[in-house]
Design a protein around this motif. Structure first.
Motif, PDB file in Angstrom:
ATOM      1  N   TYR A  64      21.466  -8.345   7.514  1.00  0.00           N
ATOM      2  CA  TYR A  64      22.502  -7.406   7.114  1.00  0.00           C
ATOM      3  C   TYR A  64      21.623  -6.129   6.608  1.00  0.00           C
ATOM      4  CZ  TYR A  64      25.687  -4.674   3.902  1.00  0.00           C
ATOM      5  OH  TYR A  64      26.487  -3.835   3.409  1.00  0.00           O
ATOM      6  N   ALA A  65      22.081  -4.929   7.405  1.00  0.00           N
ATOM      7  CA  ALA A  65      21.432  -3.597   7.117  1.00  0.00           C
ATOM      8  C   ALA A  65      22.108  -2.575   6.331  1.00  0.00           C
ATOM      9  CB  ALA A  65      21.009  -2.975   8.455  1.00  0.00           C
ATOM     10  N   PRO A  66      22.412  -2.856   5.042  1.00  0.00           N
ATOM     11  CA  PRO A  66      23.198  -2.089   4.158  1.00  0.00           C
ATOM     12  C   PRO A  66      22.954  -0.546   4.261  1.00  0.00           C
ATOM     13  CG  PRO A  66      21.579  -3.160   2.679  1.00  0.00           C
ATOM     14  CD  PRO A  66      21.334  -3.742   4.184  1.00  0.00           C
ATOM     15  N   LEU A  67      21.767   0.017   4.292  1.00  0.00           N
ATOM     16  CA  LEU A  67      21.634   1.308   4.268  1.00  0.00           C
ATOM     17  C   LEU A  67      22.147   2.021   5.633  1.00  0.00           C
ATOM     18  CD1 LEU A  67      20.459   3.788   2.528  1.00  0.00           C
ATOM     19  CD2 LEU A  67      18.223   3.401   3.722  1.00  0.00           C
ATOM     20  N   ARG A  68      21.918   1.173   6.765  1.00  0.00           N
ATOM     21  CA  ARG A  68      22.416   1.911   7.972  1.00  0.00           C
ATOM     22  C   ARG A  68      23.894   1.794   8.056  1.00  0.00           C
ATOM     23  NH1 ARG A  68      21.142  -2.831  12.479  1.00  0.00           N
ATOM     24  NH2 ARG A  68      18.908  -2.325  11.544  1.00  0.00           N
ATOM     25  N   ARG A  69      24.636   0.926   7.435  1.00  0.00           N
ATOM     26  CA  ARG A  69      26.075   0.829   7.244  1.00  0.00           C
ATOM     27  C   ARG A  69      26.356   1.990   6.314  1.00  0.00           C
ATOM     28  NH1 ARG A  69      29.107  -3.364   9.609  1.00  0.00           N
ATOM     29  NH2 ARG A  69      27.729  -4.878  10.590  1.00  0.00           N
ATOM     30  N   TRP A  70      25.873   2.277   5.311  1.00  0.00           N
ATOM     31  CA  TRP A  70      26.355   3.122   4.539  1.00  0.00           C
ATOM     32  C   TRP A  70      25.886   4.632   5.161  1.00  0.00           C
ATOM     33  CZ3 TRP A  70      22.817   7.039   2.580  1.00  0.00           C
ATOM     34  CH2 TRP A  70      23.237   7.923   1.486  1.00  0.00           C
ATOM     35  N   ALA A  71      24.737   4.660   5.884  1.00  0.00           N
ATOM     36  CA  ALA A  71      24.440   5.894   6.537  1.00  0.00           C
ATOM     37  C   ALA A  71      25.551   6.411   7.699  1.00  0.00           C
ATOM     38  CB  ALA A  71      23.015   5.778   6.953  1.00  0.00           C
ATOM     39  N   ALA A  72      25.853   5.314   8.257  1.00  0.00           N
ATOM     40  CA  ALA A  72      26.844   5.408   9.392  1.00  0.00           C
ATOM     41  C   ALA A  72      28.268   6.026   8.664  1.00  0.00           C
ATOM     42  CB  ALA A  72      27.201   4.296   9.951  1.00  0.00           C
ATOM     43  N   ALA A  73      28.692   5.516   7.459  1.00  0.00           N
ATOM     44  CA  ALA A  73      29.771   5.888   6.797  1.00  0.00           C
ATOM     45  C   ALA A  73      29.676   7.493   6.055  1.00  0.00           C
ATOM     46  CB  ALA A  73      30.359   5.135   5.890  1.00  0.00           C
ATOM     47  N   THR A  74      28.554   7.745   5.714  1.00  0.00           N
ATOM     48  CA  THR A  74      28.176   9.031   5.167  1.00  0.00           C
ATOM     49  C   THR A  74      27.587  10.060   5.816  1.00  0.00           C
ATOM     50  OG1 THR A  74      25.876   8.484   4.382  1.00  0.00           O
ATOM     51  CG2 THR A  74      28.062   7.773   2.746  1.00  0.00           C
ATOM     52  N   GLY A  79      16.353   7.064   8.881  1.00  0.00           N
ATOM     53  CA  GLY A  79      15.154   6.748   9.577  1.00  0.00           C
ATOM     54  C   GLY A  79      14.543   5.335   9.614  1.00  0.00           C
ATOM     55  N   ALA A  80      13.311   5.514   9.242  1.00  0.00           N
ATOM     56  CA  ALA A  80      12.305   4.264   9.118  1.00  0.00           C
ATOM     57  C   ALA A  80      12.944   3.666   7.585  1.00  0.00           C
ATOM     58  CB  ALA A  80      11.012   4.715   8.874  1.00  0.00           C
ATOM     59  N   TYR A  81      13.558   3.962   6.797  1.00  0.00           N
ATOM     60  CA  TYR A  81      14.062   3.341   5.691  1.00  0.00           C
ATOM     61  C   TYR A  81      15.081   2.400   5.997  1.00  0.00           C
ATOM     62  CZ  TYR A  81      11.078   6.876   3.391  1.00  0.00           C
ATOM     63  OH  TYR A  81      10.130   7.355   2.975  1.00  0.00           O
ATOM     64  N   ASP A  82      15.701   2.183   7.228  1.00  0.00           N
ATOM     65  CA  ASP A  82      16.764   1.575   7.516  1.00  0.00           C
ATOM     66  C   ASP A  82      16.066   0.086   7.345  1.00  0.00           C
ATOM     67  OD1 ASP A  82      19.161   0.388   8.514  1.00  0.00           O
ATOM     68  OD2 ASP A  82      18.437   0.972  10.846  1.00  0.00           O
ATOM     69  N   GLU A  83      16.523  -0.792   6.786  1.00  0.00           N
ATOM     70  CA  GLU A  83      15.864  -2.270   6.712  1.00  0.00           C
ATOM     71  C   GLU A  83      17.066  -3.285   6.723  1.00  0.00           C
ATOM     72  OE1 GLU A  83      13.585  -3.135   3.225  1.00  0.00           O
ATOM     73  OE2 GLU A  83      14.564  -1.423   2.223  1.00  0.00           O
ATOM     74  N   GLN A  84      16.795  -4.264   7.060  1.00  0.00           N
ATOM     75  CA  GLN A  84      17.707  -5.518   7.042  1.00  0.00           C
ATOM     76  C   GLN A  84      17.220  -6.815   6.296  1.00  0.00           C
ATOM     77  OE1 GLN A  84      18.776  -5.374  11.355  1.00  0.00           O
ATOM     78  NE2 GLN A  84      17.408  -7.112  11.680  1.00  0.00           N
ATOM     79  N   GLY A  85      17.967  -7.474   5.551  1.00  0.00           N
ATOM     80  CA  GLY A  85      17.643  -8.686   5.166  1.00  0.00           C
ATOM     81  C   GLY A  85      18.572  -9.785   5.385  1.00  0.00           C
ATOM     82  N   PRO A  86      18.431 -11.093   5.224  1.00  0.00           N
ATOM     83  CA  PRO A  86      19.199 -12.156   5.120  1.00  0.00           C
ATOM     84  C   PRO A  86      20.108 -12.025   3.787  1.00  0.00           C
ATOM     85  CG  PRO A  86      17.021 -13.018   4.391  1.00  0.00           C
ATOM     86  CD  PRO A  86      16.793 -11.364   4.842  1.00  0.00           C
TER      87      PRO A  86
END
Length: 173
Positions: A64-74, A79-86
């Motif tokens: 799951y990439a929570p920041l990526r999904r939040w960024a897409a909505a906002t 950039g490089a701070y887009d991280e994902q984890g289990p």
């Protein structure tokens, strides 16, 4: 005192992750068992409803990439701070967070967490390590109060130090 809200995965994200996760892999649902086969999931936090997995439930471990999904909505650009984890999720839709659950999902005292602060552009602007004490709610309230004392903080992500799992998100109240 400000009350902060731990947010579960949005239902749309949960539905998408049950098909294909944020790393592009298909979800592989399984039944959680007490013996840890095929994975040690009983007792693991389900990010769709913020409660522990119970034996016999159909779950999946997904990226799951929570920041990526939040960024897409906002419209933010992390950039490089887009991280994902289990994260563990129910393999089918669930009812979301349980109103009777605690304010912050934790695995108990001594759990190790890191709180990462992000600005409205999705850039990391700080973080804090937290060893969860017996009074987890008070500790999270204090740590989140510190984070949101900075007017630039738009949201905070809580991650497990041990396995790199995303735990939950808190947005500016």
């Amino acid at each position: 005192m400000t009350t902060y809200t731990a947010l579960a995965l949005p239902p749309t994200a949960h539905k998408e992750l049950c098909s294909t996760d944020d790393a592009g892999r298909p979800a592989e649902p399984f039944t959680a068992r007490e013996d840890g086969a095929p994975q040690d999931a009983v007792g693991a936090l389900l990010r769709c409803c913020l409660r522990d997995t119970r034996a016999g439930e159909r779950v999946a471990l997904v990226s799951y990439a929570p920041l990526r999904r939040w960024a897409a909505a906002t419209g933010a650009a992390p950039g490089a701070y887009d991280e994902q984890g289990p994260v563990f999720v129910h393999a089918e839709p669930c009812g979301g967070p349980d109103a009777a659950a605690g304010r912050y999902p934790v695995t108990g005292a001594a759990a190790l967490r890191v709180l990462r602060r992000y600005n409205a552009q999705g850039q990391i602007i700080g973080g804090r390590y937290l060893e969860v004490p017996e009074d987890a709610d008070a500790a999270f309230d204090a740590a989140l109060g510190e984070a949101f004392a900075d007017p630039e903080t738009a949201l905070v992500h809580v991650w497990a130090v041990e396995y790199g799992c995303f735990q939950f998100e808190v947005r500016r109240p």
